[in-house]
Design a protein around this motif. Structure first.
Motif, mmCIF file in Angstrom:
data_model
loop_
_atom_site.group_PDB
_atom_site.id
_atom_site.type_symbol
_atom_site.label_atom_id
_atom_site.label_comp_id
_atom_site.label_asym_id
_atom_site.label_seq_id
_atom_site.Cartn_x
_atom_site.Cartn_y
_atom_site.Cartn_z
ATOM 1 N N ASP A 1 1.083 -1.097 -0.007
ATOM 2 C CA ASP A 1 0.064 0.043 -0.138
ATOM 3 C C ASP A 1 0.636 1.251 0.361
ATOM 4 O OD1 ASP A 1 -2.449 -1.282 -0.015
ATOM 5 O OD2 ASP A 1 -1.794 -2.343 2.374
ATOM 6 N N TRP A 2 1.822 1.064 0.749
ATOM 7 C CA TRP A 2 2.552 2.536 0.648
ATOM 8 C C TRP A 2 4.229 1.766 0.683
ATOM 9 C CZ3 TRP A 2 0.783 7.221 1.789
ATOM 10 C CH2 TRP A 2 -0.487 7.104 2.392
ATOM 11 N N VAL B 1 8.392 3.817 1.292
ATOM 12 C CA VAL B 1 8.636 4.416 2.228
ATOM 13 C C VAL B 1 9.907 5.302 1.689
ATOM 14 C CG1 VAL B 1 8.417 6.102 4.344
ATOM 15 C CG2 VAL B 1 6.734 4.485 3.900
ATOM 16 N N PRO C 1 2.159 1.240 -5.546
ATOM 17 C CA PRO C 1 1.891 2.213 -4.281
ATOM 18 C C PRO C 1 1.551 2.761 -4.183
ATOM 19 C CG PRO C 1 3.903 1.878 -4.565
ATOM 20 C CD PRO C 1 3.065 0.793 -6.090
ATOM 21 N N LYS C 2 1.400 3.945 -2.835
ATOM 22 C CA LYS C 2 1.094 5.203 -2.602
ATOM 23 C C LYS C 2 3.077 5.498 -1.894
ATOM 24 C CE LYS C 2 -2.683 4.569 0.046
ATOM 25 N NZ LYS C 2 -3.381 4.065 0.943
ATOM 26 N N LEU D 1 5.467 7.657 0.448
ATOM 27 C CA LEU D 1 5.682 8.867 1.199
ATOM 28 C C LEU D 1 6.513 8.937 1.734
ATOM 29 C CD1 LEU D 1 4.234 9.607 4.261
ATOM 30 C CD2 LEU D 1 5.173 7.458 5.918
ATOM 31 N N SER E 1 1.137 9.182 -7.330
ATOM 32 C CA SER E 1 1.205 8.717 -6.523
ATOM 33 C C SER E 1 0.190 7.827 -5.369
ATOM 34 C CB SER E 1 2.211 8.054 -5.775
ATOM 35 O OG SER E 1 2.340 8.486 -4.713
ATOM 36 N N GLY F 1 0.273 10.044 -2.759
ATOM 37 C CA GLY F 1 0.609 9.688 -1.241
ATOM 38 C C GLY F 1 0.561 10.854 -0.707
ATOM 39 N N VAL G 1 7.473 6.354 8.861
ATOM 40 C CA VAL G 1 5.908 5.534 9.381
ATOM 41 C C VAL G 1 5.139 5.169 10.670
ATOM 42 C CG1 VAL G 1 5.585 2.777 9.157
ATOM 43 C CG2 VAL G 1 6.838 3.413 7.614
ATOM 44 N N ILE H 1 -1.254 6.552 7.775
ATOM 45 C CA ILE H 1 -1.039 4.516 7.390
ATOM 46 C C ILE H 1 -2.391 4.100 8.428
ATOM 47 C CG2 ILE H 1 0.105 2.774 7.569
ATOM 48 C CD1 ILE H 1 2.710 4.751 6.301
ATOM 49 N N GLU I 1 -2.940 -2.013 6.157
ATOM 50 C CA GLU I 1 -1.720 -1.915 4.880
ATOM 51 C C GLU I 1 -0.834 -2.711 5.396
ATOM 52 O OE1 GLU I 1 -3.812 1.909 3.117
ATOM 53 O OE2 GLU I 1 -2.481 2.343 4.845
ATOM 54 N N VAL J 1 3.482 -1.792 4.549
ATOM 55 C CA VAL J 1 3.896 -0.903 4.207
ATOM 56 C C VAL J 1 5.760 -1.413 3.725
ATOM 57 C CG1 VAL J 1 5.742 1.146 5.095
ATOM 58 C CG2 VAL J 1 2.727 0.612 5.433
#
Length: 419
Positions: A236-237, A239, A268-269, A271, A320, A322, A358, A367, A371, A373
């Protein structure tokens, strides 16, 4: 000589286009280094030349050679950079309360993510007939470029701020580079490296202005996309820490390319995480105009007051879906210890910054706990042992007596009883 898959270099501000076969760093229509260039591709050509059977066997970034902006005849200068592991992190996941994976780019040949770009820089400099290559760096890019310059037989001249960690400067010296410590900030060292490039004609690897450097960095996005296919789930994320903005911009570009080419079903998004003492990209993304260009953070690799790739970084966050967060130096040190003590992965402060982000994003509800990461560790911890000592308090010093151990842990009988 052919680089038919590269169509043009496009200015991110005005859209002016330039021949990708020339050595050009920024669009001359804009003052200073504002006119950052974007490498554009013919993806039909790339698709025809890329084996899209994504099996997870990634031995180096050159698996994605069809995507890389190098000529067919160019000698590839490589130390097998890229192909880094994506680790499950069950202990860390339990600690955080969210499923977490770690992409460990500290395992690259010189110990940092920047090797992905340095391989491209030296390959292109050598192909262009340049025998001297330079960059400005807080340490990691200096070490990385110096190693690849040695591999490629080029002279290397590095500009670093006077307070760069000594551990990082030992590497380029061993690799045979000239290391010039500038009595000033990273941004001042950067400006000097650009002036030197214009004056002497040396090839400049600075990732924020050399348009081809982001293209090497984007292979981490290709790898994450391929590793997601093999794992059967797109995170999902994803980073990253942000300094000049090149790394998160490249990672997003690479993953998005695989998504647009239907090699992976989702994306993904992103971050982006910055230190509170160097927040320029974060502030710009959130629409704040009053930005202090003085950077003050112990995470030297992202200690950038005037990021040159803000446009690309903010575009990655926006496209994205994000966002970005800020973390304190204390948060960063805590994250460095947390990653090491839970998963045995030793990272430098900039590599721990995504994990700190995170934790911040979880606390702020950005977040969700259900999800997945991926945090990206971008540099090996031995790059900056001083920060590790600060984070942990250092070693316990004792006399060579069993009684000293007993004071710490109790007697053997007491310890056995506790078990």
């Amino acid at each position: 000589m052919t680089m038919e898959h590269v169509t043009t270099l496009e200015c991110t501000i005005c859209g002016a286009e330039y021949d990708p076969d020339q050595i050009i760093y920024t669009c001359p229509e804009h003052d200073g280094v504002k006119g950052i260039l974007e490498v554009k591709y013919d993806y039909d050509v790339i698709h025809d030349n890329f084996d899209a059977d994504l099996d997870g066997d990634i031995r180096s970034e050159w698996k994605y050679e069809a995507f890389l902006p190098v000529h067919d005849e160019a000698e590839r200068v490589t130390l097998n950079e890229g192909g880094t592991d994506l680790f499950d992190a069950p202990n860390l996941s339990e600690e955080l309360g969210v499923t977490t994976l770690v992409k460990d780019d500290g395992r690259n040949p010189t110990g940092c993510f920047k090797d992905r770009a340095s391989s491209i820089a030296v390959t292109k400099a050598k192909h262009a007939g340049r025998d001297i290559i330079t960059c400005a760096s807080t340490g990691n890019a200096a070490a990385s470029l110096s190693g690849y310059a040695a591999r490629g037989g080029l002279d290397c001249r590095i500009f670093v701020p006077g307070d760069a960690p000594t551990g990082k400067l030992a590497q380029p010296l061993v690799y045979g580079a000239d290391v010039l410590a500038v009595e000033g900030s990273y941004d001042e060292a950067y400006d000097l490296s650009v002036e030197v490039t214009e004056t002497y004609g040396w090839y400049n690897r600075n990732a924020a202005i050399n348009p081809f450097q982001v293209e090497g960095k984007r292979t981490v996005g290709h790898e994450l996309a391929e590793q997601s296919v093999v794992r059967g789930e797109v995170p999902d994320w994803v980073v990253f820490s942000m300094g000049d903005g090149c790394t998160i911009a490249g990672a997003w570009k690479g993953f998005k390319e695989f998504y647009d080419l239907d090699y992976v079903e989702d994306h993904p998004k992103m971050l982006g995480v910055q230190a509170e003492g160097a927040p320029a990209i974060h502030e710009s993304f959130h629409g704040h105009d009053n930005i202090d260009d003085i950077a003050e953070t112990l995470a030297d690799s992202i200690s950038v007051g005037r990021p040159r790739n803000t446009i690309k970084a903010c575009r990655a966050l926006e496209q994205s879906g994000g966002t970005s967060v800020l973390v304190s130096d204390e948060d960063i040190l805590d994250a460095e210890v947390l990653l090491g003590s839970t998963e045995g992965i030793y990272t430098e402060p900039a590599g721990a910054t995504p994990l700190a982000g995170v934790k911040k994003a979880l606390a702020e509800g950005i977040i969700d706990s259900d999800e997945t990461v991926v945090v990206n560790s971008t540099g090996f911890g031995l790059k900056d042992t001083k920060s590790a000592e600060t984070a942990t308090g250092g070693v316990d010093r004792i006399d060579p007596e069993i009684s000293e151990v007993e004071q710490l842990y109790g007697t053997a009988e007491e310890a056995a009883a506790d078990d």
